[in-house]
Design an enzyme around this catalytic site. Sequence first.
Site, PDB file in Angstrom:
ATOM      1  N   SER A 161      34.399  41.102  43.100  1.00 19.15           N
ATOM      2  CA  SER A 161      34.148  42.528  43.329  1.00 19.15           C
ATOM      3  C   SER A 161      32.831  42.666  44.086  1.00 19.15           C
ATOM      4  O   SER A 161      32.016  41.735  44.099  1.00 19.15           O
ATOM      5  CB  SER A 161      34.031  43.229  41.969  1.00 19.15           C
ATOM      6  OG  SER A 161      33.516  44.531  42.101  1.00 19.15           O
ATOM      7  N   TYR A 174      31.145  45.276  33.420  1.00 14.49           N
ATOM      8  CA  TYR A 174      31.980  44.859  34.563  1.00 14.49           C
ATOM      9  C   TYR A 174      31.152  44.042  35.563  1.00 14.49           C
ATOM     10  O   TYR A 174      31.599  42.995  36.048  1.00 14.49           O
ATOM     11  CB  TYR A 174      32.554  46.114  35.218  1.00 14.49           C
ATOM     12  CG  TYR A 174      33.553  45.879  36.333  1.00 14.49           C
ATOM     13  CD1 TYR A 174      34.890  45.600  36.044  1.00 14.49           C
ATOM     14  CD2 TYR A 174      33.173  45.976  37.667  1.00 14.49           C
ATOM     15  CE1 TYR A 174      35.817  45.407  37.061  1.00 14.49           C
ATOM     16  CE2 TYR A 174      34.086  45.792  38.694  1.00 14.49           C
ATOM     17  CZ  TYR A 174      35.415  45.517  38.384  1.00 14.49           C
ATOM     18  OH  TYR A 174      36.324  45.339  39.411  1.00 14.49           O
TER      19      TYR A 174
HETATM   20  P1  NAP Z   1      44.898  47.822  38.066  1.00 14.42           P
HETATM   21  O1  NAP Z   1      45.681  48.713  38.979  1.00 14.42           O
HETATM   22  O2  NAP Z   1      44.361  48.407  36.807  1.00 14.42           O
HETATM   23  O3  NAP Z   1      45.784  46.532  37.744  1.00 14.42           O
HETATM   24  C1  NAP Z   1      45.327  45.533  36.885  1.00 14.42           C
HETATM   25  C2  NAP Z   1      46.515  44.937  36.164  1.00 14.42           C
HETATM   26  O4  NAP Z   1      46.040  43.917  35.261  1.00 14.42           O
HETATM   27  C3  NAP Z   1      47.243  45.976  35.296  1.00 14.42           C
HETATM   28  O5  NAP Z   1      48.647  45.856  35.447  1.00 14.42           O
HETATM   29  C4  NAP Z   1      46.774  45.599  33.915  1.00 14.42           C
HETATM   30  O6  NAP Z   1      47.648  46.004  32.873  1.00 14.42           O
HETATM   31  C5  NAP Z   1      46.703  44.095  34.018  1.00 14.42           C
HETATM   32  N1  NAP Z   1      45.974  43.544  32.895  1.00 14.42           N
HETATM   33  C6  NAP Z   1      44.901  44.070  32.258  1.00 14.42           C
HETATM   34  N2  NAP Z   1      44.557  43.327  31.223  1.00 14.42           N
HETATM   35  C7  NAP Z   1      45.434  42.287  31.172  1.00 14.42           C
HETATM   36  C8  NAP Z   1      45.597  41.191  30.294  1.00 14.42           C
HETATM   37  N3  NAP Z   1      44.805  41.037  29.233  1.00 14.42           N
HETATM   38  N4  NAP Z   1      46.590  40.301  30.545  1.00 14.42           N
HETATM   39  C9  NAP Z   1      47.422  40.475  31.595  1.00 14.42           C
HETATM   40  N5  NAP Z   1      47.326  41.523  32.450  1.00 14.42           N
HETATM   41  C10 NAP Z   1      46.339  42.423  32.232  1.00 14.42           C
HETATM   42  O7  NAP Z   1      43.646  47.201  38.815  1.00 14.42           O
HETATM   43  P2  NAP Z   1      43.432  46.804  40.361  1.00 14.42           P
HETATM   44  O8  NAP Z   1      42.637  47.883  40.998  1.00 14.42           O
HETATM   45  O9  NAP Z   1      44.716  46.383  40.959  1.00 14.42           O
HETATM   46  O10 NAP Z   1      42.472  45.567  40.160  1.00 14.42           O
HETATM   47  C11 NAP Z   1      42.907  44.213  40.258  1.00 14.42           C
HETATM   48  C12 NAP Z   1      41.683  43.319  40.300  1.00 14.42           C
HETATM   49  O11 NAP Z   1      40.881  43.679  41.423  1.00 14.42           O
HETATM   50  C13 NAP Z   1      40.780  43.461  39.074  1.00 14.42           C
HETATM   51  O12 NAP Z   1      40.240  42.208  38.732  1.00 14.42           O
HETATM   52  C14 NAP Z   1      39.685  44.374  39.571  1.00 14.42           C
HETATM   53  O13 NAP Z   1      38.492  44.206  38.848  1.00 14.42           O
HETATM   54  C15 NAP Z   1      39.548  43.915  41.007  1.00 14.42           C
HETATM   55  N6  NAP Z   1      38.926  44.887  41.898  1.00 14.42           N
HETATM   56  C16 NAP Z   1      39.507  46.089  42.145  1.00 14.42           C
HETATM   57  C17 NAP Z   1      38.893  46.974  43.027  1.00 14.42           C
HETATM   58  C18 NAP Z   1      39.488  48.316  43.362  1.00 14.42           C
HETATM   59  O14 NAP Z   1      38.852  49.071  44.101  1.00 14.42           O
HETATM   60  N7  NAP Z   1      40.669  48.648  42.906  1.00 14.42           N
HETATM   61  C19 NAP Z   1      37.671  46.633  43.634  1.00 14.42           C
HETATM   62  C20 NAP Z   1      37.102  45.389  43.339  1.00 14.42           C
HETATM   63  C21 NAP Z   1      37.746  44.524  42.479  1.00 14.42           C
HETATM   64  P3  NAP Z   1      47.224  47.314  31.996  1.00 14.42           P
HETATM   65  O15 NAP Z   1      47.208  48.482  32.924  1.00 14.42           O
HETATM   66  O16 NAP Z   1      48.291  47.356  30.952  1.00 14.42           O
HETATM   67  O17 NAP Z   1      45.844  47.053  31.417  1.00 14.42           O
END
Ligand code: NAP
Length: 270
Positions: A161, A174
């Site tokens: 991130s 985080y």
């Molecule tokens: P998201 O839409 O919330 O998707 C994350 C997925 O991971 C969800 O389906 C979630 O399920 C699942 N998850 C959570 N806890 C879990 C566990 N214990 N075991 C298995 N699966 C689990 O998030 P995203 O935005 O796609 O983010 C994906 C990654 O990118 C993350 O690591 C995030 O920190 C990183 N990131 C995102 C951004 C951004 O702007 N979106 C920026 C920088 C980094 P639940 O919903 O049931 O918890």
Amino acid sequence: MPFSEGAFESTMPAALFSLRGRRALITGAGQGIGLMLARGLGMAGAEVVLNDKEPARLDQAVAMLRREGLAVEGCVFDVTDEKTIAIGLASLGRGEFEVGGGIDILINNAGIHQRAPLELMSTAAWQAVLDVNLTSAFLVTRGVVAGMLQRGSGKIINICSLNSEISRPTIANYAAAKGGLKMLTRAMAVEWGGRNVQTNGIAPGYMRTEMTDVLTVDPVWERLICARTPAGRWGEPRELIGAAVFLASRGADFVNGQIITVDGGLLAAL
Ligand code: NAP
């Protein structure tokens, strides 16, 4: 095997970035960035295993990608629970690819936010975010890497991130986790680089997903991100596919321990 002069054909871009014959596992791929990366790796030729802890969501995601003609399957486990990780990986193993689920490419993507002012943050919120965003990458990789080391090749990609580098109020848990994930990426690179397993990270900027819903619906944040990002806009998850396919491919065989930032220039700007 590194490229040799005699293997010129395999350095042609189509071959270099093809993931045909590779098996990938992406954690937290039921939605958002993980789901989009599953589509991207699948379109590049990989057979993709999508993980999530939510079976119904995972089934939907798998069905959708299958309708698009991609070779995908689902594997439910909680990335913080070593017992369910072991059961999940065991269910994937087959034939000569028994160890570690036969995974060639692992993307540690699952992540959560639990925002609170640091002075009021509960121990539970601190620990949950460390568990899902950092310890999970150790646990899942430990389960998968044995097979990579046995076969003498593998790619690990940790989704870091901007908060691996910079922070802001209410996200100390985080930022600590993502900063740790950056260093875990380097530690893995050093540990296994000599056995042809490369570990790198991708640091997305602000991308529109469920995780950032809370920010995108807030007009102040919406404007702040656009003003702060030289590209003048939020990113879309599909804009991470290029970096992921590159790092998963033979084109990145000599790239190890790096974090590729995909953020529209935000981190470069004051
Ligand atoms: P998201 O839409 O919330 O998707 C994350 C997925 O991971 C969800 O389906 C979630 O399920 C699942 N998850 C959570 N806890 C879990 C566990 N214990 N075991 C298995 N699966 C689990 O998030 P995203 O935005 O796609 O983010 C994906 C990654 O990118 C993350 O690591 C995030 O920190 C990183 N990131 C995102 C951004 C951004 O702007 N979106 C920026 C920088 C980094 P639940 O919903 O049931 O918890």
